[in-house]
Design a protein around this motif. Structure first.
Motif, short mmCIF file in Angstrom:
data_model
loop_
_atom_site.label_atom_id
_atom_site.label_comp_id
_atom_site.label_asym_id
_atom_site.label_seq_id
_atom_site.Cartn_x
_atom_site.Cartn_y
_atom_site.Cartn_z
N LYS A 42 0.98 -1.08 -0.03
CA LYS A 42 0.06 -0.07 0.20
C LYS A 42 0.82 1.36 -0.11
N ALA A 43 1.95 1.37 0.71
CA ALA A 43 3.00 2.36 0.85
C ALA A 43 3.53 2.71 -0.28
N LYS A 44 3.89 1.60 -1.23
CA LYS A 44 4.57 1.72 -2.51
C LYS A 44 3.48 2.13 -3.60
N GLU A 45 2.26 1.83 -3.52
CA GLU A 45 1.28 2.53 -4.44
C GLU A 45 1.17 3.83 -4.19
N SER A 46 1.06 4.01 -2.78
CA SER A 46 1.01 5.79 -2.25
C SER A 46 2.21 6.49 -2.89
N ILE A 47 3.45 6.11 -2.71
CA ILE A 47 4.57 6.61 -3.27
C ILE A 47 4.36 6.81 -4.63
N GLY A 48 3.86 5.86 -5.39
CA GLY A 48 3.93 5.95 -7.19
C GLY A 48 2.91 6.90 -7.37
N SER A 49 1.85 7.09 -6.64
CA SER A 49 0.88 7.99 -6.95
C SER A 49 1.42 9.29 -6.59
N ARG A 50 2.02 9.68 -5.66
CA ARG A 50 2.78 10.99 -5.18
C ARG A 50 3.60 11.38 -6.29
N LEU A 51 4.51 10.36 -6.87
CA LEU A 51 5.41 10.63 -7.98
C LEU A 51 4.78 11.15 -9.27
N GLU A 52 3.62 10.56 -9.29
CA GLU A 52 2.87 10.75 -10.63
C GLU A 52 2.15 12.11 -10.65
N ARG A 53 1.65 12.50 -9.37
CA ARG A 53 1.24 13.75 -9.08
C ARG A 53 2.28 14.98 -9.55
N LEU A 54 3.56 14.70 -8.93
CA LEU A 54 4.53 15.57 -9.10
C LEU A 54 4.83 15.78 -10.71
N VAL A 55 4.47 14.84 -11.49
CA VAL A 55 4.74 14.88 -12.88
C VAL A 55 3.69 15.88 -13.56
N GLU A 56 2.54 15.52 -12.91
CA GLU A 56 1.28 16.37 -13.28
C GLU A 56 1.53 18.00 -12.81
N LYS A 57 2.16 18.23 -11.82
CA LYS A 57 2.44 19.42 -11.19
C LYS A 57 3.62 20.17 -12.00
N LYS A 58 4.44 19.20 -12.97
CA LYS A 58 5.52 19.32 -13.53
C LYS A 58 6.75 20.06 -12.62
N ILE A 60 8.61 17.27 -11.54
CA ILE A 60 9.70 16.26 -12.02
C ILE A 60 9.42 15.73 -13.45
N SER A 61 10.23 15.22 -14.39
CA SER A 61 9.74 14.48 -15.60
C SER A 61 9.25 13.32 -15.31
N THR A 62 8.65 12.94 -16.47
CA THR A 62 8.30 11.53 -16.56
C THR A 62 9.26 10.48 -16.50
N GLU A 63 10.33 11.00 -17.00
CA GLU A 63 11.82 9.93 -16.83
C GLU A 63 12.27 9.81 -15.33
N GLU A 64 12.11 11.01 -14.67
CA GLU A 64 12.62 10.97 -13.37
C GLU A 64 11.81 10.04 -12.36
N MET A 65 10.34 10.05 -13.04
CA MET A 65 9.34 9.36 -12.15
C MET A 65 9.60 7.93 -12.46
N ILE A 66 9.86 7.54 -13.58
CA ILE A 66 10.14 6.15 -13.95
C ILE A 66 11.17 5.49 -13.25
N LEU A 67 12.33 6.35 -13.32
CA LEU A 67 13.47 5.84 -12.58
C LEU A 67 13.19 5.69 -10.99
N ALA A 68 12.29 6.55 -10.49
CA ALA A 68 12.48 6.62 -8.86
C ALA A 68 11.54 5.38 -8.65
#
Length: 285
Positions: A42-58, A60-68
């Motif tokens: 559940k924590a992993k899923e939550s971290i993933g969602s927060r990283l995705e929101r950071l991409v939406e807010k510009k 971090i980049s999509t590449e940075e999200m994928i690497l993270a």
């Protein structure tokens, strides 16, 4: 900083998940441990969602999200920490739990692995008291939310080696944080200063001098705080805040200025813990 390539984080609650996000966002391979698979997933899923929101807010980049996301690994087996250069424990604030964890880590990790605790108020010296090499143990206290808040308290226990502190300061700076080195005293710096911030607010409310909303509004407008004491308790978790106050009060041998307030205890007893339960001093439905 350079020799820390892999980090272990123990505990996938608010702080553990936040610290893990901070690590993977900064390019560190990170193993997140918890005793229950469902909780850590559940924590992993939550971290993933927060990283995705950071991409939406510009932010971090999509590449940075994928690497993270690729850098994050979850486990229920503490043996996965055997090749980590740094371990950060963010388990519940109970001394017996933390001491047990550090005794296990000493058997699993390499001799030069730096072992740290994210405790906000418990003694680093006591946590490391029963392990063979307490020189490599220190406090590494991040603040919520860990990916955003700049301050990190680097706490030196009575037997912590200066080189351990040096490594942790450099690593924190590499994460773009502002490390502050302090001695192993109850509440360290921030939580010692913050006790009256919460306790006096609770007394003002309970004495009906002002309402929760009024106190928060005044502290933000006149005191220039980003959040008022009641908003902040809801964010941190009223149970976490109460436990810290109890710990600081006990560690100062019952000094009256740190005395917990019974209303905060009633909130904990009722299960109204703030944002995580959708209700505390404010309603979050």
């Amino acid at each position: 900083m350079d020799h820390i390539k892999k980090v272990g984080v123990i505990g996938s609650g608010t702080m553990g998940a936040g610290i893990t996000q901070l690590m993977v966002q900064n390019g560190c391979a990170t193993v997140l441990f918890d005793i229950d698979k469902e909780t850590v997933d559940k924590a992993k899923e939550s971290i993933g969602s927060r990283l995705e929101r950071l991409v939406e807010k510009k932010k971090i980049s999509t590449e940075e999200m994928i690497l993270a996301k690729e850098l994050l690994q979850t486990t229920t087996d503490m043996n996965m920490f055997k090749d980590c250069q740094l371990v950060i424990e963010a388990a519940p604030e109970k001394i017996e739990i933390k001491r047990s964890i550090f005794q296990q880590l000493e058997k699993i990790c390499a001799k030069d692995t730096v072992l740290t605790t994210n405790t906000s108020s418990l003694s680093i010296t006591e946590i490391s008291g029963q392990i063979e090499n307490p020189r490599r143990v220190a406090g590494y206290h991040f603040f919520n939310p860990a990916p955003i808040m700049p301050l990190v308290e680097v706490v030196q226990g009575l037997q912590t080696a200066p080189e351990t502190i040096e490594v942790l300061v450099q690593f924190a700076e590499g994460l773009n944080k502002k490390p502050v080195v302090c001695k192993d005293t109850p509440g360290f710096i921030v939580n010692r200063v913050a006790r009256p911030f919460y306790n006096e607010a609770l007394r003002i409310m309970n004495d009906q001098v002002a309402s929760v909303e009024q106190v928060d509004r005044i502290m933000k407008s006149a005191g220039n705080f980003k959040m008022g004491p009641f908003e902040l308790q809801d964010l941190i978790g009223i149970d976490v805040n109460f436990a810290t106050t109890q710990s600081v009060h006990a560690s100062f041998y019952g000094e009256s200025r740190f005395r917990p307030h019974y209303y905060q205890e009633r909130m904990v007893q009722s299960g109204s813990l703030g944002r995580k339960t959708k209700g505390g001093f404010y309603n979050y439905d």
